[in-house]
Motif scaffolding. Sequence first.
Motif, PDB file in Angstrom:
ATOM      1  N   GLU A   1       4.039   3.779  -1.173  1.00  0.00           N
ATOM      2  CA  GLU A   1       4.539   3.978   0.187  1.00  0.00           C
ATOM      3  C   GLU A   1       6.063   3.948   0.250  1.00  0.00           C
ATOM      4  N   GLU A   2       6.673   2.908  -0.316  1.00  0.00           N
ATOM      5  CA  GLU A   2       8.109   2.727  -0.158  1.00  0.00           C
ATOM      6  C   GLU A   2       8.932   3.582  -1.112  1.00  0.00           C
ATOM      7  N   ARG A   3       8.465   3.736  -2.328  1.00  0.00           N
ATOM      8  CA  ARG A   3       9.239   4.507  -3.299  1.00  0.00           C
ATOM      9  C   ARG A   3       8.998   6.008  -3.177  1.00  0.00           C
ATOM     10  N   HIS A   4       7.777   6.362  -2.744  1.00  0.00           N
ATOM     11  CA  HIS A   4       7.413   7.779  -2.754  1.00  0.00           C
ATOM     12  C   HIS A   4       7.064   8.342  -1.382  1.00  0.00           C
ATOM     13  N   GLY A   5       7.095   7.521  -0.343  1.00  0.00           N
ATOM     14  CA  GLY A   5       6.901   8.009   1.010  1.00  0.00           C
ATOM     15  C   GLY A   5       5.491   8.427   1.355  1.00  0.00           C
TER      16      GLY A   5
ATOM     17  N   TYR B   1       0.890  -2.227  -5.699  1.00  0.00           N
ATOM     18  CA  TYR B   1       0.603  -0.821  -6.000  1.00  0.00           C
ATOM     19  C   TYR B   1       0.814   0.058  -4.770  1.00  0.00           C
ATOM     20  N   ARG B   2       0.197  -0.347  -3.662  1.00  0.00           N
ATOM     21  CA  ARG B   2       0.342   0.433  -2.426  1.00  0.00           C
ATOM     22  C   ARG B   2       1.792   0.516  -1.983  1.00  0.00           C
ATOM     23  N   ARG B   3       2.516  -0.602  -2.074  1.00  0.00           N
ATOM     24  CA  ARG B   3       3.910  -0.617  -1.634  1.00  0.00           C
ATOM     25  C   ARG B   3       4.752   0.348  -2.463  1.00  0.00           C
TER      26      ARG B   3
ATOM     27  N   TYR C   1      -7.673  -5.937  -6.502  1.00  0.00           N
ATOM     28  CA  TYR C   1      -6.250  -6.266  -6.634  1.00  0.00           C
ATOM     29  C   TYR C   1      -5.398  -5.066  -6.222  1.00  0.00           C
ATOM     30  N   VAL C   2      -5.796  -3.899  -6.669  1.00  0.00           N
ATOM     31  CA  VAL C   2      -5.063  -2.673  -6.335  1.00  0.00           C
ATOM     32  C   VAL C   2      -5.188  -2.343  -4.852  1.00  0.00           C
TER      33      VAL C   2
ATOM     34  N   ILE D   1       2.240   4.125 -14.044  1.00  0.00           N
ATOM     35  CA  ILE D   1       1.120   4.947 -13.603  1.00  0.00           C
ATOM     36  C   ILE D   1       1.204   5.280 -12.115  1.00  0.00           C
ATOM     37  N   GLY D   2       1.746   4.374 -11.316  1.00  0.00           N
ATOM     38  CA  GLY D   2       1.882   4.629  -9.886  1.00  0.00           C
ATOM     39  C   GLY D   2       2.877   5.736  -9.584  1.00  0.00           C
ATOM     40  N   ASP D   3       3.979   5.765 -10.338  1.00  0.00           N
ATOM     41  CA  ASP D   3       4.987   6.809 -10.136  1.00  0.00           C
ATOM     42  C   ASP D   3       4.436   8.175 -10.510  1.00  0.00           C
ATOM     43  N   VAL D   4       3.755   8.235 -11.644  1.00  0.00           N
ATOM     44  CA  VAL D   4       3.172   9.491 -12.107  1.00  0.00           C
ATOM     45  C   VAL D   4       2.178  10.031 -11.073  1.00  0.00           C
TER      46      VAL D   4
END
Length: 230
Positions: free
Chosen positions: A139-143, A134-136, A127-128, A104-107
């Motif tokens: 931030e890290e995968r999608h900038g 989730y935040r990482r 938690y989120v 869901i985070g990637d989408v």
Amino acid sequence: MKTIGLIGGMSWESSAHYYRLLNEQVKARLGGLHSARCLLASVDFAEVEPLQRADRWEEAGALLNRAALGLERAGADLLLICANTMHKVADRALRGVNVPLLHIGDVTAEAVRAAGLRKVALLGTRYVMEQDFYRRRLEERHGLEVLVPGPADRAEVHRVIFEELVLGKVEPRSKARYLEVMGALVAQGAEGVVAGCTEIGMLVQQADLAVPLFDTTELHARAAVERALG
């Protein structure tokens, strides 16, 4: 058409919305009498929530793993965890599973980037908002740059989710409070708002905001249909 496997029940309110969205999207794409091929493994949220609260994430992941394995045996071609928070245990949930997970985070991040935005506000469970799983990823995968509310606002956002939304309660004063929190983050530079809990769409819709709202439930369901029909 591929078969979509849903790990739901967290809460069943949003899982029911997933089912409607999947079928509406398939009907819109294929027309006629078409509906989505999907399987639902609905867990008991009364078993999951205490594990979250007690930080017993390994056990929570094992519970979802049983659901995932069952969906694979039943013929699912791809899996969705119908809850943002439980993506914390996505790796554990997929142990021994050969069916791919649509995260869901990637989408959501892909939708933010497609809209030309880089800085977003994130609301969800504590938690989120407070943990980095989730935040990482955003931030890290999608900038992306992710802003979250301050401590008091985080506590209220979390309370509304667990004391109202997962029980199907939509309170006008809670909506007003959410819009206040979102507005404060927009004033800090957020270009859009990520509704990082699958129930938030029950309370706040795009028409309520002057900036883009990224409803993770809708984005997740739409991406699943695209994958299933791809």
